[in-house]
Design a protein around this motif. Structure first.
Motif, PDB file in Angstrom:
ATOM      1  N   ALA A  28     -31.024  13.115  31.929  1.00 22.25           N
ATOM      2  CA  ALA A  28     -30.000  14.218  31.368  1.00 22.25           C
ATOM      3  C   ALA A  28     -29.522  15.172  32.804  1.00 22.25           C
ATOM      4  O   ALA A  28     -28.246  15.563  32.835  1.00 22.25           O
ATOM      5  N   LEU A  29     -30.362  15.391  33.594  1.00 18.81           N
ATOM      6  CA  LEU A  29     -30.294  16.299  34.721  1.00 18.81           C
ATOM      7  C   LEU A  29     -29.109  15.518  35.762  1.00 18.81           C
ATOM      8  O   LEU A  29     -28.257  16.226  36.182  1.00 18.81           O
ATOM      9  N   SER A  74     -27.734  12.511  35.600  1.00 17.14           N
ATOM     10  CA  SER A  74     -26.568  11.504  35.185  1.00 17.14           C
ATOM     11  C   SER A  74     -25.176  12.506  35.239  1.00 17.14           C
ATOM     12  O   SER A  74     -24.071  12.042  35.214  1.00 17.14           O
ATOM     13  N   HIS A  75     -25.483  13.930  35.345  1.00 17.58           N
ATOM     14  CA  HIS A  75     -24.053  14.584  35.207  1.00 17.58           C
ATOM     15  C   HIS A  75     -23.178  14.417  36.602  1.00 17.58           C
ATOM     16  O   HIS A  75     -21.995  14.750  36.694  1.00 17.58           O
ATOM     17  N   TYR A  76     -23.999  14.234  37.549  1.00 18.01           N
ATOM     18  CA  TYR A  76     -23.060  14.034  39.025  1.00 18.01           C
ATOM     19  C   TYR A  76     -23.674  12.824  39.801  1.00 18.01           C
ATOM     20  O   TYR A  76     -22.816  12.455  40.814  1.00 18.01           O
ATOM     21  N   THR A  90     -23.833   8.617  40.288  1.00 19.03           N
ATOM     22  CA  THR A  90     -22.983   7.288  39.844  1.00 19.03           C
ATOM     23  C   THR A  90     -23.902   6.334  39.476  1.00 19.03           C
ATOM     24  O   THR A  90     -25.081   6.067  40.213  1.00 19.03           O
ATOM     25  N   THR A 108     -26.832   7.801  25.630  1.00 22.94           N
ATOM     26  CA  THR A 108     -26.120   9.005  24.885  1.00 22.94           C
ATOM     27  C   THR A 108     -26.613   9.085  23.557  1.00 22.94           C
ATOM     28  O   THR A 108     -27.094  10.182  23.162  1.00 22.94           O
ATOM     29  N   ARG A 149     -25.612   5.367  31.230  1.00 20.62           N
ATOM     30  CA  ARG A 149     -26.738   6.265  30.694  1.00 20.62           C
ATOM     31  C   ARG A 149     -27.092   6.454  29.066  1.00 20.62           C
ATOM     32  O   ARG A 149     -25.674   6.325  28.589  1.00 20.62           O
TER      33      ARG A 149
END
Length: 385
Positions: free
Chosen positions: A115-116, A118-120, A122, A26, A24
């Motif tokens: 951003a939402l 990609s935190h959880y 895969t 960054t 993703r």
């Protein structure tokens, strides 16, 4: 003094060309959001100006829009020189040209959703690599994998065991089977792969399709390497035989359609014949050629190729293939004489498998000779097995 070379990437930042599909973005996310927001607002202002009744408002608005697009393009080029990620920046560029402020809004929405989630979530690359991790485990780890999946005797009945798991196992067990099959593929595992391709669970189907593609890719890569070796040494029987054996295994794996399978078997036959011409005393090549000839229905040539080994071979399997070729040719007298010709391997005291002991006992007996050809239909099938 000149500044640093602008073609070099900033320290610690990845090159855009080597970014993986599952990574993703960054670095530079704040800059991206600021540029997208500013470009959207400015383009919206130009659009609003174009809708007014001021003379030449539309051409002026179009020029402002193109100028803004050019500025965004220059910004994307500067990001490339700095080694920043270009995916969302490129999305902004290709959407703002036809869509104007709507393209900038879509880019901002995409960045927010990324951003939402990609935190959880895969990434695709991580998910793909997790399907078939590199097999660098030792024997203990491989034994552990077999035990926890209920296949500690997989070296004996792996094909049947895998197929059973694919029929009644959970999705996680099926995925474990497919991963093992892909890493240690053998033709006996083909039914398990085909069962995965027809599974009701989409994740199992996707993994089975990926495993099938991986197996075929590995076969093709090995084929290219062996073909290169055979072409560079056309008079080396070992190189030609190695290529022929690989093609034979490829055709026998069960993953090919009938036309492709026949084409590859023809290539394997040609390779076996050429290598045997170069090394006529190599019983391994002769055996492989005879077996493949019999599978292709060329029983006469199979018997001819196997005949020179019958009196000297210590391998009972060669006698089985030769006996099957005699049966298909209707040479029943030669077939009846074969146990007497090699009593050490086919006689009364020979240690034959239970499925074949009665078969050769039938041909050794002189009783009911007229009924032997009719009664031996199953015998021929037993010999092939």
């Amino acid at each position: 003094m000149s500044g640093p070379d602008s073609s070099q990437s900033a320290p610690g930042l990845p090159e855009p060309a080597i970014l993986l599909a599952g990574e993703r973005p960054t670095a530079g996310a704040t800059e991206l959001a600021a540029v997208a927001l500013a470009a959207g607002l400015l383009d919206a202002a130009a659009l609003a100006f174009g809708l007014t009744s001021i003379p030449f408002a539309v051409p002026i608005a179009a020029v402002l829009h193109l100028l803004l697009c050019a500025l965004v393009g220059l910004w994307v080029r500067s990001r490339a020189r700095r080694g920043r990620d270009l995916r969302l920046a490129g999305l902004l560029l290709v959407t703002i040209v036809p869509l104007g402020p709507l393209g900038a809004a879509c880019t901002l929405m995409t960045a927010a959703l990324l951003a939402l989630f990609s935190h959880y979530a895969t990434g695709f690359q991580d998910w793909y690599l997790s399907l078939f991790p590199d097999s660098e485990t030792g024997p203990a780890q491989e034994l552990y994998e077999l035990i926890v999946t209920g296949r500690e005797n997989a070296h004996l009945m792996a094909g049947d065991s895998f197929t059973d798991v694919m029929s009644v196992g959970s999705p996680q067990q099926k995925q474990a089977v497919i991963a093992l099959v892909a890493r240690h593929f053998r033709p006996a595992f083909t039914p398990a792969l085909k069962a995965g391709l027809a599974d009701a669970d989409p994740s199992v189907r996707v993994q089975a399709a990926t495993a099938t593609a991986r197996v075929e890719h590995e076969f093709n890569e090995r084929w290219l390497a062996l073909d290169h070796a055979a072409r560079s040494r056309p008079d080396d029987a070992a190189s030609l035989a190695g290529l022929a054996r690989h093609l034979d295994d490829y055709a026998f794996c069960g993953l090919l359609d009938s036309n492709r399978e026949a084409e590859i078997r023809d290539k394997a036959l040609d390779g076996y014949r050429r290598s045997l011409d170069l090394a006529p005393e190599d019983d391994g090549i002769r055996h492989d050629l005879g077996r493949l000839l019999l599978r292709c229905g060329l029983a006469a040539e199979a018997a001819e190729r196997l005949e020179p080994m019958i009196d000297r071979t210590p391998d009972r399997r060669i006698l089985f293939w030769y006996a099957e070729s005699l049966f298909r040719l209707g040479r029943f007298a030669d077939l009846r004489a074969l146990p007497a010709r090699r009593p050490d391997l086919l006689g009364d005291g020979a240690e034959l498998p239970d499925t074949l002991r009665d078969v050769f006992a039938l041909w050794r007996d002189d009783v009911g000779r007229d009924d032997v050809p009719a009664a031996a239909g199953s015998a021929g099938r037993e010999l092939v097995a």
